[in-house]
Design an enzyme around this catalytic site. Structure first.
Site, short mmCIF file in Angstrom:
data_model
loop_
_atom_site.label_atom_id
_atom_site.label_comp_id
_atom_site.label_asym_id
_atom_site.label_seq_id
_atom_site.Cartn_x
_atom_site.Cartn_y
_atom_site.Cartn_z
N TYR A 202 15.83 -2.70 -0.72
CA TYR A 202 17.19 -2.35 -0.32
C TYR A 202 17.34 -0.83 -0.20
O TYR A 202 17.81 -0.31 0.82
CB TYR A 202 18.15 -2.94 -1.35
CG TYR A 202 19.60 -2.53 -1.27
CD1 TYR A 202 20.39 -2.91 -0.19
CD2 TYR A 202 20.20 -1.82 -2.31
CE1 TYR A 202 21.73 -2.57 -0.14
CE2 TYR A 202 21.54 -1.48 -2.27
CZ TYR A 202 22.30 -1.86 -1.19
OH TYR A 202 23.63 -1.53 -1.14
N TYR A 203 16.90 -0.10 -1.21
CA TYR A 203 17.02 1.36 -1.18
C TYR A 203 16.03 1.98 -0.19
O TYR A 203 16.32 3.02 0.41
CB TYR A 203 16.81 1.93 -2.58
CG TYR A 203 17.99 1.73 -3.49
CD1 TYR A 203 19.27 2.15 -3.11
CD2 TYR A 203 17.85 1.10 -4.72
CE1 TYR A 203 20.36 1.95 -3.93
CE2 TYR A 203 18.94 0.91 -5.56
CZ TYR A 203 20.20 1.33 -5.15
OH TYR A 203 21.28 1.14 -5.97
N GLY B 237 27.89 1.75 -4.09
CA GLY B 237 27.08 0.62 -3.64
C GLY B 237 27.83 -0.69 -3.74
O GLY B 237 27.83 -1.49 -2.80
N ARG B 238 28.48 -0.93 -4.87
CA ARG B 238 29.24 -2.17 -5.05
C ARG B 238 30.38 -2.27 -4.04
O ARG B 238 30.60 -3.33 -3.44
CB ARG B 238 29.80 -2.23 -6.48
CG ARG B 238 28.79 -2.65 -7.54
CD ARG B 238 29.26 -2.33 -8.94
NE ARG B 238 29.09 -0.91 -9.25
CZ ARG B 238 29.61 -0.30 -10.31
NH1 ARG B 238 30.37 -0.98 -11.15
NH2 ARG B 238 29.39 0.98 -10.52
N THR B 239 31.07 -1.17 -3.82
CA THR B 239 32.18 -1.17 -2.85
C THR B 239 31.67 -1.41 -1.44
O THR B 239 32.28 -2.15 -0.66
CB THR B 239 32.96 0.15 -2.92
OG1 THR B 239 33.41 0.37 -4.27
CG2 THR B 239 34.16 0.13 -2.00
N ASN C 49 18.75 6.74 6.66
CA ASN C 49 19.07 8.17 6.54
C ASN C 49 18.12 9.02 7.36
O ASN C 49 18.48 10.10 7.84
CB ASN C 49 19.00 8.60 5.07
CG ASN C 49 20.17 8.09 4.26
OD1 ASN C 49 21.22 7.76 4.80
ND2 ASN C 49 19.98 7.98 2.95
N HIS D 179 29.31 8.21 0.78
CA HIS D 179 29.32 8.25 -0.68
C HIS D 179 30.61 8.90 -1.20
O HIS D 179 30.58 9.91 -1.91
CB HIS D 179 28.10 9.02 -1.20
CG HIS D 179 27.44 8.37 -2.38
ND1 HIS D 179 26.65 7.25 -2.26
CD2 HIS D 179 27.46 8.67 -3.70
CE1 HIS D 179 26.20 6.90 -3.44
NE2 HIS D 179 26.67 7.74 -4.34
N ARG E 81 28.93 -3.04 -0.55
CA ARG E 81 28.51 -4.44 -0.41
C ARG E 81 29.72 -5.37 -0.32
O ARG E 81 29.70 -6.36 0.42
CB ARG E 81 27.60 -4.83 -1.58
CG ARG E 81 26.24 -4.14 -1.53
CD ARG E 81 25.28 -4.67 -2.58
NE ARG E 81 25.62 -4.27 -3.93
CZ ARG E 81 25.28 -3.12 -4.50
NH1 ARG E 81 24.59 -2.23 -3.80
NH2 ARG E 81 25.61 -2.85 -5.75
N GLY F 32 30.31 3.63 -8.12
CA GLY F 32 30.74 2.38 -7.50
C GLY F 32 30.62 2.34 -5.99
O GLY F 32 31.15 1.42 -5.36
#
Length: 483
Positions: free
Chosen positions: A400-401, A371-373, A408, A364, A375, A369
């Site tokens: 997905y989460y 998640g978008r990055t 994790n 992280h 993917r 951004g």
């Protein structure tokens, strides 16, 4: 007489000293014994027991989970069972709230009733009761174990059963039943996963054999481009509809009633995807600079100051606490090394891409951004291997989460399987779009409420007329004609 008194007193003093010595030594020994065996001080035993836990190492082994139970016999594990179970029940039970303790009691009651229903031949009721028990106590090893056995032997769902055995072992490493069950299922599940990857390769090769000039394929690629942006920003909470997303991308006109940020998120994804098509897909290695440039475009219209920069504050993502800002530079250097290592590149492309996605989102590194990055990076790696960019439907956001959360907690496999599912559905869509099949293939029939991205795609592809692509649009480049 006086001499006798003098000789007696030293003897009494010696006796007193000895008594005091043994009393103090005994007290100290008792204190140490209680300290080692009390539930509040299990450091020495706990340290050794921790070595027997199932580990997933975010900084190293991203494909394999390290099962250290394999080097210990069941007898040795049983030797720790009584101590470990007591210490865990004492320490964990004490941390439960009253509501959680009530839920656990209800869950165990539902589990026992489910077992009774199963014995009576009422498996449908048993399944519902097991699901209820798991919802109430998702971390209880006994519930996970019994539900896993039910799934394995009665529902023939060995993959999910193995997942629950894994979770039970992660929570209670000394559970010999869960250990034995997982020894039985692990190899079978691994074989099933490997067969799935072979099937994906076959479908990829079939798609690669279709000529890039195929009109149906080009229409499918264009529609998938809109869908990819729509669903990726939708996962993050963007409320634009698919038609509105298409309108923003094609006309660059504002949509009434939608925020500036929602427009800018769509435009940022468009910039990032064009950058991938024009630059990253052809590169042999993906560098840290490439990832920062990708993120700079994702946030280019939303927050240009933070775009392409590591965050400078601590963030919290649900129950996950990412590394502090002071650790990001080193962790991202390690990530870059892992991304381009021989070991990582020897993985199957779907595994490699899914694991890269997870690793980046786990670190992280950005204030927004991530998640978008992640993917986009995943799809870059897939496209380099000849796969189409995968669409994760926003209707499957909770799944997905959930799978990221399981990763994790130590089991990355459900998340990798989820990405494999999305990959297969995307491949099936392209193959359907370029075939002469008069009807939808069964696995693509979904309602919109269930996340019917593929059904929507089919409808748009069928209605679209062939049209040429604009040069430099970002839709006409990539590996094997993928957008």
């Amino acid at each position: 007489m006086e001499t006798g008194k003098v000789t007696q007193e030293p003897k009494q003093m010696k006796f007193t000293y000895r008594f005091a010595f043994f009393f103090i030594a005994g007290s100290l020994a008792t204190f140490v014994f209680h300290a080692l065996t009390s539930s509040s001080s299990v450091s020495l035993f706990g340290w050794r027991l921790q070595l027997r836990q199932l580990h997933h190492l975010p900084t190293a082994h991203y494909l394999q989970t390290r099962d250290e139970f394999a080097v210990y016999s069941v007898d040795e594990l049983n030797a720790f069972k009584e101590f470990y179970d007591k210490s865990v029940s004492d320490s964990v039970g004490a941390s439960y709230t009253e509501a959680e303790q009530t839920n656990i009691k209800e869950a165990l009651g539902a589990m026992r009733l489910a077992l009774d229903m199963h014995i009576s031949g009422k498996d449908d009721k048993a399944a519902r009761l097991f699901e209820h028990a798991l919802a109430l106590a998702p971390k209880h090893p006994e519930v996970l174990l019994r539900y896993g056995e039910f799934l394995e032997h009665n529902q023939r769902n060995i993959v999910l059963a193995d997942q629950y055995y894994f979770q039970a072992l992660s929570i209670s490493p000394s559970n010999s039943e869960a250990f034995a069950n997982r020894q039985r299922t692990a190899n079978v599940v691994q074989t099933l996963d490997e067969r799935r990857l072979v099937s994906l390769d076959e479908k990829r090769d079939a798609l690669s054999a279709i000529h890039e000039a195929n009109a149906a394929l080009r229409r499918a690629k264009k529609e998938a481009y809109f869908q990819h942006i729509y669903h990726s920003v939708g996962i993050e909470g963007n409320t634009m509809t698919l038609a509105q997303t298409r309108s923003v991308l094609e006309t660059r006109m504002a949509v009434d009633g939608k925020s500036i940020d929602e427009h800018n998120e769509i435009l940022g994804m468009d910039l990032a995807m064009k950058y991938i098509n024009a630059s990253l897909v052809q590169k042999l290695e993906i560098t840290l600079k490439d990832i920062l440039e990708l993120h700079r475009r994702v946030l280019g219209h939303v927050d240009p100051i933070e775009g392409g920069e590591f965050r400078r504050t601590q963030v919290y993502v649900g129950g996950h606490v990412p590394p502090g800002p002071g650790d990001l530079a080193l962790l991202m250097q390690r990530f870059e090394h892992w991304l381009n290592s021989e070991q990582s590149n020897s993985l199957h492309p779907v595994n490699y891409a899914a694991l890269a996605h997870y690793k980046l989102v786990h670190i992280h590194p950005f204030i927004d951004g991530n998640g978008r990055t992640s993917r986009l990076l995943m799809n870059t790696l897939l496209m380099r291997a000849g796969y189409p960019p995968v669409i994760i439907p926003k209707q499957q956001r909770s799944q997905y989460y959930h799978f990221l959360k399981l990763a994790n907690e130590g089991d990355i496999r459900p998340f990798v399987r989820f990405i494999a599912d999305c990959t297969e559905k995307t491949l099936d869509l392209y193959l359907w779009a370029t075939s002469d099949l008069p009807q939808q293939i069964p696995m693509l029939i979904q309602t919109e409420s269930e996340g019917g991205v593929l059904a929507q795609l089919q409808s748009h592809i069928a209605q679209s007329a062939p049209e040429p692509y604009e040069s430099g649009s970002g839709l006409d480049s990539g590996v094997n004609g993928m957008p």
